[in-house]
Design an enzyme around this catalytic site. Structure first.
Site, short mmCIF file in Angstrom:
data_model
loop_
_atom_site.label_atom_id
_atom_site.label_comp_id
_atom_site.label_asym_id
_atom_site.label_seq_id
_atom_site.Cartn_x
_atom_site.Cartn_y
_atom_site.Cartn_z
N ASP A 1 0.83 -1.21 0.00
CA ASP A 1 0.00 0.00 0.00
C ASP A 1 0.86 1.26 0.00
O ASP A 1 1.95 1.28 0.57
CB ASP A 1 -0.92 -0.02 1.23
N HIS B 1 2.42 3.10 -9.26
CA HIS B 1 2.25 1.64 -9.35
C HIS B 1 3.46 1.01 -10.04
O HIS B 1 3.91 -0.07 -9.66
CB HIS B 1 0.97 1.30 -10.12
N LEU C 1 9.65 -21.61 -3.93
CA LEU C 1 8.71 -20.64 -3.35
C LEU C 1 7.34 -20.72 -4.03
O LEU C 1 7.25 -20.79 -5.25
CB LEU C 1 9.29 -19.22 -3.56
C1 IPE Z 1 -5.61 -2.89 -0.46
O1 IPE Z 1 -5.25 -1.57 -0.52
C2 IPE Z 1 -5.50 -3.53 -1.83
C3 IPE Z 1 -4.16 -3.67 -2.37
C4 IPE Z 1 -3.04 -3.31 -1.83
C5 IPE Z 1 -4.13 -4.35 -3.65
P1 IPE Z 1 -6.31 -0.39 -0.75
O2 IPE Z 1 -5.51 0.85 -0.77
O3 IPE Z 1 -7.15 -0.68 -1.93
O4 IPE Z 1 -7.21 -0.51 0.56
P2 IPE Z 1 -8.07 0.59 1.33
O5 IPE Z 1 -9.09 1.07 0.37
O6 IPE Z 1 -7.14 1.68 1.74
O7 IPE Z 1 -8.64 -0.13 2.50
C1 IPE Z 2 -1.73 0.07 -3.38
O1 IPE Z 2 -1.40 1.41 -3.48
C2 IPE Z 2 -1.66 -0.61 -4.69
C3 IPE Z 2 -2.95 -1.12 -5.21
C4 IPE Z 2 -4.13 -0.93 -4.71
C5 IPE Z 2 -2.83 -1.90 -6.40
P1 IPE Z 2 -2.56 2.49 -3.49
O2 IPE Z 2 -2.85 2.86 -4.90
O3 IPE Z 2 -3.71 2.03 -2.69
O4 IPE Z 2 -1.84 3.71 -2.77
P2 IPE Z 2 -2.52 4.81 -1.85
O5 IPE Z 2 -3.20 4.10 -0.73
O6 IPE Z 2 -3.47 5.56 -2.73
O7 IPE Z 2 -1.37 5.64 -1.38
MG MG Z 3 -4.16 2.28 -0.70
#
Ligand code: IPE
Ligand code: IPE
Ligand code: MG
Length: 257
Positions: A34, A51, A145
């Site tokens: 995240d 990303h 793995l």
């Molecule tokens: C969880 O992160 C999903 C992934 C990392 C793929 P999100 O950023 O989507 O989750 P919330 O919305 O903050 O809970």
């Molecule tokens: C997590 O990073 C990656 C995916 C959900 C694929 P985010 O895109 O949720 O990053 P933030 O939470 O907006 O910083």
């Molecule tokens: Mg996020």
């Protein structure tokens, strides 16, 4: 992606690990990657570049997990709720997923990594679905793995799917209602046959599970490093693994009388 490399600079490397620390490594690590969006914002870049930078981190973390001989790694790449993002962001993520498989599959296969896709694949475009299925089939017999890539994954959807399979098995007379125990459920999850998650890491400081591996995390240890995923280093990972090794796990029992 030189611009991103320049922004990031040289990554910090490993934390030395003692033989004792090796013994205490988790068997199954889960990672909620995240903070890509916040990293992009902080660096005044589009979210797609966040990303992309996140995929670079992922490559290093997979490699290191394999080097350490950890048995299973589950990574949350796209949740059932992530479809709620803009079509541009979803499109960018889908393209990155295709690129990831194109660039990594040979090396992963060579390293004896078994790839499993956790999540319903039917929703993906045919080209993408084929890529995913091919990666699973090509690496099926590998014994190193186990890499669980969670795509269109939701913990509730996974448990619901297992319940539906149990209902079908009971209806067909293949399973007696009395035989529906925890193992019957576990055996019908995407992670059938794998150990439960020992260590769950979520970067970016958010402290929630966001529907990830609900069943498998029943007794997981949690770590929430504040670093954003694109900045998460192998050293941060080693520190998390060492912190896990220092945890006292009781599983409901009492270790000291
Ligand atoms: C969880 O992160 C999903 C992934 C990392 C793929 P999100 O950023 O989507 O989750 P919330 O919305 O903050 O809970
Ligand atoms: C997590 O990073 C990656 C995916 C959900 C694929 P985010 O895109 O949720 O990053 P933030 O939470 O907006 O910083
Ligand atoms: Mg996020």
């Amino acid at each position: 992606m030189d611009i991103i490399k320049d922004l990031f600079g040289q990554r910090e490397r490993y934390v030395p690990m003692t033989a004792d620390a090796f013994e205490r490594l988790p068997r199954h690590v889960g990672i909620i990657m995240d903070g890509n969006g916040r990293w992009a914002k902080k660096n005044k870049l589009g979210v797609a570049l966040g990303h992309r930078r996140g995929v670079e981190t992922l490559r290093e973390i997979i490699r290191h997990t394999d080097d350490l001989g950890i048995g299973a790694l589950s990574i949350y790449a796209f949740s059932t709720e992530n479809w709620n993002r803009s079509p541009e962001e979803v499109g960018a993520l889908m393209q990155l997923i295709l690129d990831f498989f194109a660039s990594e599959i040979d090396e992963l296969h060579e390293k004896n990594v078994r790839i499993l896709i956790l999540g319903e694949k039917d929703v993906f475009q045919p080209r993408q679905r084929e890529t995913l299925i091919r990666a699973e089939e090509r690496t099926r017999a590998n014994t190193g793995l186990t890499l669980n890539i969670c795509l269109n994954y939701g913990g509730r959807a996974e448990i619901t799917r297992a319940a539906r399979q149990i209902a079908l098995d009971v209806q067909a007379g293949r399973l007696s209602p009395d035989a529906v125990d925890e193992k019957a459920v576990s055996d019908r999850l995407y992670t059938a046959g794998q150990p439960d998650v020992d260590l769950m890491i979520r970067t970016s400081g958010e402290m929630r599970l966001s529907n990830f591996l609900l069943w498998q995390c029943a007794y997981a240890e949690f770590l929430f490093p504040t670093v954003l995923w694109p900045e998460f280093t192998v050293k941060d990972y080693d520190e998390a693994l060492l912190a896990f090794g220092g945890r006292e796990r009781r599983f409901g029992g009492r270790l000291t009388p």
